[in-house]
Design a protein around this motif. Structure first.
Motif, PDB file in Angstrom:
ATOM      1  N   ASN A 179       5.643   0.157  38.815  1.00  0.00           N
ATOM      2  CA  ASN A 179       4.592   0.686  39.695  1.00  0.00           C
ATOM      3  C   ASN A 179       4.595   2.213  39.813  1.00  0.00           C
ATOM      4  N   ASN A 227      -0.713  -0.126  46.825  1.00  0.00           N
ATOM      5  CA  ASN A 227      -0.946  -1.217  45.857  1.00  0.00           C
ATOM      6  C   ASN A 227      -1.976  -2.218  46.374  1.00  0.00           C
ATOM      7  N   ASP A 235      -4.692  -3.240  44.790  1.00  0.00           N
ATOM      8  CA  ASP A 235      -5.177  -4.120  43.722  1.00  0.00           C
ATOM      9  C   ASP A 235      -6.590  -4.621  44.004  1.00  0.00           C
ATOM     10  N   ASP A 281      -1.127   2.053  37.944  1.00  0.00           N
ATOM     11  CA  ASP A 281      -1.266   0.589  37.921  1.00  0.00           C
ATOM     12  C   ASP A 281      -2.685   0.181  37.539  1.00  0.00           C
ATOM     13  N   HIS A 295      -5.653  -1.707  35.727  1.00  0.00           N
ATOM     14  CA  HIS A 295      -5.911  -3.000  35.107  1.00  0.00           C
ATOM     15  C   HIS A 295      -7.212  -2.872  34.311  1.00  0.00           C
ATOM     16  N   GLU A 344      -5.453 -11.747  41.945  1.00  0.00           N
ATOM     17  CA  GLU A 344      -4.345 -11.395  41.038  1.00  0.00           C
ATOM     18  C   GLU A 344      -3.243 -12.455  41.098  1.00  0.00           C
ATOM     19  N   ASP A 355       1.470  -9.209  46.448  1.00  0.00           N
ATOM     20  CA  ASP A 355       2.284  -8.029  46.724  1.00  0.00           C
ATOM     21  C   ASP A 355       3.055  -8.224  48.038  1.00  0.00           C
TER      22      ASP A 355
HETATM   23 CA    CA Z   1      -0.683  -3.840  41.517  1.00  0.00          CA
END
Ligand code: CA
Ligand code: ZN
Length: 301
Positions: free
Chosen positions: A58, A155, A157, A182, A184, A191, A278
């Motif tokens: 990360n 994080n 996401d 990070d 994607h 996720e 997470d």
């Molecule tokens: Ca992530």
């Protein structure tokens, strides 16, 4: 355009203690490159998490000291372009992620990029939507590992954090100490197996302090929608936070009457998972910009 900051300049926790590696002016574009969430350690399908150096997972590129920012400022990050340079990597690992109880054999898959798609095992072609999983500023106090989302960003996401969107964060420390990583190439909401198509990438973005009193953060805007993001130990706690944040935005910032805001959130708002894998879980609430315009509200630019 020359790169201002390369992926080798990375940090692993958002904190006032991390020395900035770049000073940037508000309103000026920054061009940076990012590692994937494994710092590029998984290069072939033979590379597994067993040999991974977890201390460099990360990574976020930065931190960037944004001139003229102070605690409490509302910082808007305009993501001009988020580009996945590939290839991507995915993993399935027993007892990891929300599907870990169903995984019996560890597997690493290299996912090739072809044009604006990724190709999964020569079988499934998926259009890319390159997004930043980790993006944030240093919190006012303490340090938050990049693995963890929060009010500072981190994080999250969130699949909305992509080219053309703007992310609003509240500055915690002087200079903000911004970073991101990070990336994607594409990821589904949730996720669930613990990763998206994890890819190195390039980002062009512009930071700018704006004055929107009462704005909840983290807050995301794109051409179609606005969204609030919240993270908590359970999705129940997280979604309740997003409801209060969005209702507060609609009533206090956009000036929509109390019950109208509540009914419209139920009529045209969408509650969605960002990620459930997470250390804290992340939920967002989306609301169409067109309805803000119906009430005469336009976000200032
Ligand atoms: Ca992530
Ligand atoms: Zn990731």
């Amino acid at each position: 355009m020359a790169c201002d900051l390369t992926r080798d300049k990375a940090f692993f926790a958002f904190s006032a203690e991390v020395e900035p590696v770049l000073r940037a002016k508000q309103g000026e574009e920054i061009h940076l490159t990012t590692h994937d969430c494994f710092s590029g350690q998984l290069k072939t399908s033979a590379d597994t998490l067993e040999t991974l150096d977890w201390s460099i997972t990360n990574p976020a590129t930065g931190p960037v000291y944004i001139e003229g920012t102070k605690p409490g400022d509302l910082l808007r990050i305009d993501l001009r372009e988020v580009t996945a340079t590939g290839p991507s990597v995915m993993v399935a690992v027993p007892n990891v992620g929300a599907l870990g109880h169903l995984i019996t054999e560890e597997e690493t898959v290299i996912v090739e990029h072809v044009g604006d798609t990724v190709v999964f095992k020569d079988t499934v072609v998926v259009k890319q939507n390159p997004m930043l999983g980790v993006i944030g500023v240093a919190p006012a106090e303490g340090e938050i590992p990049n693995s963890t989302p929060g009010t500072h960003g981190g994080n999250m996401d969130c699949t909305l954090i992509t080219s053309g969107s703007s992310l609003y964060l509240t500055v915690g420390v002087e200079g903000a100490l911004f970073g991101c990583g990070d990336m994607h190439a594409v990821m589904g909401d949730g996720e669930v197996v613990v990763c998206g198509a994890e890819t190195p990438g390039e980002v062009r973005l512009t930071p700018q302090v704006v004055d929107i009193p009462g704005m909840p953060t983290p807050f995301i805007e794109n051409d179609e929608i606005v969204a609030v993001v919240a993270s908590a130990e359970t999705v129940d706690d997280a979604y309740k936070l997003t409801l209060d944040m969005m209702h507060g935005f609609l009533t206090k910032v956009a000036g929509i009457p109390n019950n109208d805001a509540a009914m419209l959130m139920s009529l045209v708002g969408n509650l969605k998972f960002c990620q459930v894998v997470d250390p804290l879980l992340t939920v967002r609430f989306e609301f169409p910009k067109s309805v803000l315009a119906d009430y005469g509200y336009v976000l200032p630019r």
